[in-house]
Write an enzyme that holds these catalytic residues in place. Structure first.
Site, mmCIF file in Angstrom:
data_model
loop_
_atom_site.group_PDB
_atom_site.id
_atom_site.type_symbol
_atom_site.label_atom_id
_atom_site.label_comp_id
_atom_site.label_asym_id
_atom_site.label_seq_id
_atom_site.Cartn_x
_atom_site.Cartn_y
_atom_site.Cartn_z
ATOM 1 N N ARG A 98 19.557 -8.504 43.378
ATOM 2 C CA ARG A 98 18.341 -8.988 42.705
ATOM 3 C C ARG A 98 17.570 -9.790 43.736
ATOM 4 O O ARG A 98 18.060 -10.797 44.266
ATOM 5 C CB ARG A 98 18.677 -9.867 41.507
ATOM 6 C CG ARG A 98 17.502 -10.679 41.022
ATOM 7 C CD ARG A 98 17.701 -11.325 39.693
ATOM 8 N NE ARG A 98 17.700 -10.348 38.629
ATOM 9 C CZ ARG A 98 17.559 -10.642 37.335
ATOM 10 N NH1 ARG A 98 17.415 -11.894 36.961
ATOM 11 N NH2 ARG A 98 17.567 -9.707 36.425
ATOM 12 N N HIS A 125 12.687 -2.821 37.451
ATOM 13 C CA HIS A 125 13.892 -3.360 36.800
ATOM 14 C C HIS A 125 14.579 -2.191 36.067
ATOM 15 O O HIS A 125 14.598 -2.138 34.830
ATOM 16 C CB HIS A 125 13.492 -4.478 35.836
ATOM 17 C CG HIS A 125 14.616 -5.385 35.441
ATOM 18 N ND1 HIS A 125 15.917 -5.201 35.860
ATOM 19 C CD2 HIS A 125 14.645 -6.490 34.643
ATOM 20 C CE1 HIS A 125 16.679 -6.150 35.350
ATOM 21 N NE2 HIS A 125 15.941 -6.948 34.606
ATOM 22 N N GLN A 128 17.320 -2.691 33.218
ATOM 23 C CA GLN A 128 16.776 -3.156 31.939
ATOM 24 C C GLN A 128 16.187 -1.985 31.157
ATOM 25 O O GLN A 128 16.435 -1.832 29.955
ATOM 26 C CB GLN A 128 15.695 -4.222 32.200
ATOM 27 C CG GLN A 128 15.098 -4.793 30.937
ATOM 28 C CD GLN A 128 16.115 -5.555 30.096
ATOM 29 O OE1 GLN A 128 16.799 -6.427 30.601
ATOM 30 N NE2 GLN A 128 16.237 -5.208 28.812
ATOM 31 N N ASP A 220 7.192 -9.318 27.152
ATOM 32 C CA ASP A 220 7.924 -9.955 28.258
ATOM 33 C C ASP A 220 7.156 -11.207 28.657
ATOM 34 O O ASP A 220 5.998 -11.401 28.244
ATOM 35 C CB ASP A 220 8.036 -8.965 29.435
ATOM 36 C CG ASP A 220 8.944 -9.494 30.544
ATOM 37 O OD1 ASP A 220 9.713 -10.449 30.295
ATOM 38 O OD2 ASP A 220 8.875 -8.963 31.672
ATOM 39 N N CYS A 260 13.041 -8.277 26.937
ATOM 40 C CA CYS A 260 14.168 -8.183 27.880
ATOM 41 C C CYS A 260 14.892 -9.522 28.031
ATOM 42 O O CYS A 260 16.013 -9.544 28.535
ATOM 43 C CB CYS A 260 13.685 -7.669 29.220
ATOM 44 S SG CYS A 260 12.422 -8.708 29.947
ATOM 45 N N ARG A 288 22.824 -3.917 27.944
ATOM 46 C CA ARG A 288 22.855 -4.022 29.413
ATOM 47 C C ARG A 288 24.285 -3.803 29.889
ATOM 48 O O ARG A 288 24.525 -3.107 30.885
ATOM 49 C CB ARG A 288 22.361 -5.411 29.878
ATOM 50 C CG ARG A 288 20.883 -5.684 29.723
ATOM 51 C CD ARG A 288 20.042 -4.871 30.693
ATOM 52 N NE ARG A 288 20.397 -5.086 32.088
ATOM 53 C CZ ARG A 288 19.912 -6.063 32.853
ATOM 54 N NH1 ARG A 288 19.029 -6.918 32.364
ATOM 55 N NH2 ARG A 288 20.272 -6.172 34.129
HETATM 56 N N1 CP Z 1 16.599 -9.342 31.393
HETATM 57 C C1 CP Z 1 17.209 -9.838 32.494
HETATM 58 O O1 CP Z 1 17.221 -9.209 33.563
HETATM 59 O O2 CP Z 1 17.833 -11.029 32.307
HETATM 60 P P1 CP Z 1 18.351 -11.995 33.473
HETATM 61 O O3 CP Z 1 17.138 -12.430 34.259
HETATM 62 O O4 CP Z 1 19.023 -13.135 32.762
HETATM 63 O O5 CP Z 1 19.310 -11.209 34.328
#
Ligand code: CP
Length: 304
Positions: A98, A125, A128, A220, A260, A288
């Site tokens: 990430r 992403h 997600q 979001d 998300c 997830r």
């Molecule tokens: N939706 C998501 O990616 O959550 P986090 O940022 O907590 O990983």
């Protein structure tokens, strides 16, 4: 494909295979198919769902995961990503990362001999969006004739939703303020895929028109990670794009609300909606775990 950097790496058929594998794992549990395997997880940004679902998923599959804070690695002191990719390839079996720049993830994947999974960049992403599509498929059992309206910022989550929707044949309408539309390139890519799958991809600045008859409404945060300084200014710009009781009155009466997470209650969505009876945000979060376990199994056992 070796990696999952965007949803371009997956065919529609592979996505359906992942949904079915994940739903089986969710219903019947899992076997130790990744016994002895190690996932390295590099984080340059904060996370709850991505970090814990990947780590828990590896443990449930019989493997293990290493949390690698980007600033604690030599990467944070300037070691090239190319060298990091080669070194980690000799220690672990896959890398989940990430970070901010999508190009950094592409470089990591290019120089790593092991699978690389994008756990979120500024542009995409994909994990997600896979969980989101699995959630819709679990509820509707089809994507045909299903409409999802995304309300808010044309960000990384929106980009991956557009590509995922195009692949599975969903009707997506994306409503953003002027100047906050998703990347034109990604919209064109999604529309190109949609020609093959029967998906419909629409971009508008009108949230009321967008939400008309929607089965799923997705929102979001208005300021993504790295945009914290813009948060107050963005509240003004995005004001008309809050998912609230007045907006959802235009949706299908049995609509579902998606997010998300993490969410800012009373900003992009009211408490009444996110904590109300139409909300499926915690089902998305749970999925997830299941979809990523399916993905890990597919990427790590195909290598053998
Ligand atoms: N939706 C998501 O990616 O959550 P986090 O940022 O907590 O990983």
């Amino acid at each position: 494909a070796k990696d999952l950097l965007t949803l371009h790496e997956l065919t529609s058929e592979q996505m359906y295979e992942l949904f079915h594998m994940a739903m089986d794992m969710k219903q019947y549990g899992t076997k130790n198919v990744l016994q002895g395997k190690i996932l390295g997880m590099i984080f340059d940004k904060a996370s709850t769902r991505t970090r814990v679902s990947f780590e828990a998923g590896m443990i449930q599959l019989g493997g293990s995961a290493l949390y690698l804070n980007g600033s604690d690695l030599q990467l944070g002191r300037g070691e090239p990503i190319e060298d990091t990719a080669k070194v980690l390839s000799s220690y672990v079996d896959a890398i989940m990362i990430r970070t901010f720049s999508h190009e950094k993830v592409e470089l990591l994947a290019k120089y790593a001999s092991i699978p690389v999974i994008n756990g979120l960049t500024d542009d995409h992403h994909p994990c997600q969006a896979l969980a989101d599509m699995m959630t819709i498929y679990e509820i509707m059992d089809t994507f045909n004739g299903v409409k999802l309206t995304y309300i808010g910022d044309g960000n990384n989550v929106c980009h991956s939703l557009l590509l995922a929707a195009a692949k599975v044949g969903l009707h997506v309408v994306c409503a953003t303020p002027l100047g906050h539309e998703p990347s034109e390139q990604i919209v064109e890519e999604a529309k190109g895929i949609a020609v093959q799958t029967g998906a419909v991809i629409e971009i508008t600045n009108d949230p009321i028109e967008a939400v008309h008859g929607a089965h799923f409404i997705y929102s979001d945060v208005w300021a993504s990670m790295g945009q914290e300084k813009e948060q107050e200014a963005r509240k003004e710009v995005f004001q008309g794009y809050q998912v609230n009781d007045a907006l959802v009155a235009h949706a299908h009466p049995n609509y579902y609300f998606m997010h998300c997470l993490p969410a800012h209650r009373e900003e992009e969505v009211t408490t009444s909606i996110i904590d109300g009876e139409h909300s499926i945000v915690f089902m998305q979060a749970e999925n997830r775990l299941h979809i990523q376990k399916a993905l890990l199994k597919a990427l790590l056992t195909e290598q053998e």
